[in-house]
Motif scaffolding. Sequence first.
Motif, mmCIF file in Angstrom:
data_model
loop_
_atom_site.group_PDB
_atom_site.id
_atom_site.type_symbol
_atom_site.label_atom_id
_atom_site.label_comp_id
_atom_site.label_asym_id
_atom_site.label_seq_id
_atom_site.Cartn_x
_atom_site.Cartn_y
_atom_site.Cartn_z
ATOM 1 N N UNK A 44 1.497 1.269 3.468
ATOM 2 C CA UNK A 44 1.325 1.735 1.940
ATOM 3 C C UNK A 44 2.142 0.683 1.238
ATOM 4 N N UNK A 45 3.278 0.231 1.771
ATOM 5 C CA UNK A 45 3.812 -0.933 0.872
ATOM 6 C C UNK A 45 3.058 -2.196 0.643
ATOM 7 N N UNK A 46 2.430 -2.521 1.976
ATOM 8 C CA UNK A 46 1.308 -3.659 1.688
ATOM 9 C C UNK A 46 0.282 -3.493 0.801
ATOM 10 N N UNK A 47 -0.149 -2.359 0.825
ATOM 11 C CA UNK A 47 -1.363 -1.964 0.075
ATOM 12 C C UNK A 47 -1.031 -2.097 -1.525
ATOM 13 N N UNK A 92 1.624 -3.484 -2.798
ATOM 14 C CA UNK A 92 2.220 -5.061 -3.225
ATOM 15 C C UNK A 92 0.712 -5.781 -3.479
ATOM 16 N N UNK A 93 -0.340 -5.437 -2.752
ATOM 17 C CA UNK A 93 -1.482 -6.311 -3.062
ATOM 18 C C UNK A 93 -2.189 -5.822 -4.471
ATOM 19 N N UNK A 94 -2.194 -4.312 -4.791
ATOM 20 C CA UNK A 94 -2.555 -3.823 -5.974
ATOM 21 C C UNK A 94 -1.739 -4.618 -7.233
ATOM 22 N N UNK A 95 -0.439 -4.641 -7.021
ATOM 23 C CA UNK A 95 0.508 -5.089 -7.997
ATOM 24 C C UNK A 95 0.174 -6.482 -8.181
ATOM 25 N N UNK A 96 0.046 -7.170 -7.323
ATOM 26 C CA UNK A 96 -0.335 -8.755 -7.410
ATOM 27 C C UNK A 96 -1.638 -8.882 -8.263
ATOM 28 N N UNK A 114 -8.141 -0.618 1.714
ATOM 29 C CA UNK A 114 -8.864 0.024 2.967
ATOM 30 C C UNK A 114 -8.700 -0.752 4.407
ATOM 31 N N UNK A 115 -8.420 -2.163 4.051
ATOM 32 C CA UNK A 115 -8.088 -3.140 5.503
ATOM 33 C C UNK A 115 -6.817 -2.346 5.994
ATOM 34 N N UNK A 116 -5.733 -2.326 5.233
ATOM 35 C CA UNK A 116 -4.427 -1.577 5.475
ATOM 36 C C UNK A 116 -4.688 -0.341 6.342
ATOM 37 N N UNK A 117 -5.632 0.596 5.625
ATOM 38 C CA UNK A 117 -5.906 1.894 6.233
ATOM 39 C C UNK A 117 -6.454 1.586 7.788
ATOM 40 N N UNK A 118 -7.147 0.799 7.820
ATOM 41 C CA UNK A 118 -7.957 0.429 9.044
ATOM 42 C C UNK A 118 -6.977 -0.082 10.199
#
Length: 254
Positions: free
Chosen positions: A25-28, A30-34, A95-99
């Motif tokens: 969740x944190x990585x997802x 961070x990706x959105x924030x970037x 979606x990749x983080x969910x996978x």
Amino acid sequence: MTDNQEFADVKDSFISHLIELRNRLMKASVGILIVFAILLAIPGPSAIYDFLAQPMISALPPGSKLIATGVITPFLVPMKITLLAAFIVALPWVLYQAWAFVAPGLYTHEKRLVAPLVISTSLLFLFGVAFCYFLVFGQVFKFIYNFAPQSISFAPDIENYLDFVMAMCLAFGLTFEVPVVVVVLVRMGVVTVEKLKSIRAYVVVGAFVIAAIVTPPDVMSQLFLAIPLCLLYEIGLLVAPMFVRMTQKPEEAA
């Protein structure tokens, strides 16, 4: 192994899964924030909102503009739009983080299905949003403006416009996910392709009912939602058997 040891193992496994979920969740996020930070700089919230408002502006008389009734609405609404755009752009990463979170529990033959699903889910959602923006909005806003009585000064509020646009884009984005839903249901064994074909008539009726509920009360926008839904359902029926063959266990294939 004692009961206490078994309980400790289960507890450790549960905690490790929670930690892994938090990390994903944190990585997802961070990706959105970037992506959000990039969109703030280029092209900027104002330009993004102007792009989103263009279908409505085109339907209004020359020189017309949307209005803002709140004090901080001209700041908040473009920021919300930018955040939404960042989520859509970063959707493949999310979606990749969910996978990646569920992948350790999948068999090798099941992992073959995940990558195509992540890619197709992202692309179909983007296609649905683009279809809504470029084809549907123009028809909807022209219908609304032409239907309004001459005694009314039609000046939409930017916040209400945002809510309407988000609801429509979400409806069309989810509608374009129908092939993915069909493939997943067939692969999981919930329903067979033959059964889905036998209820085709009910799906068509349901598509028009959903279109009548979700879209404004003009025929064109309802057709723009119902017809793609039916076509995508047929595409799902065609693709599902191929995905089933690609992800079969060796003993199933034999």
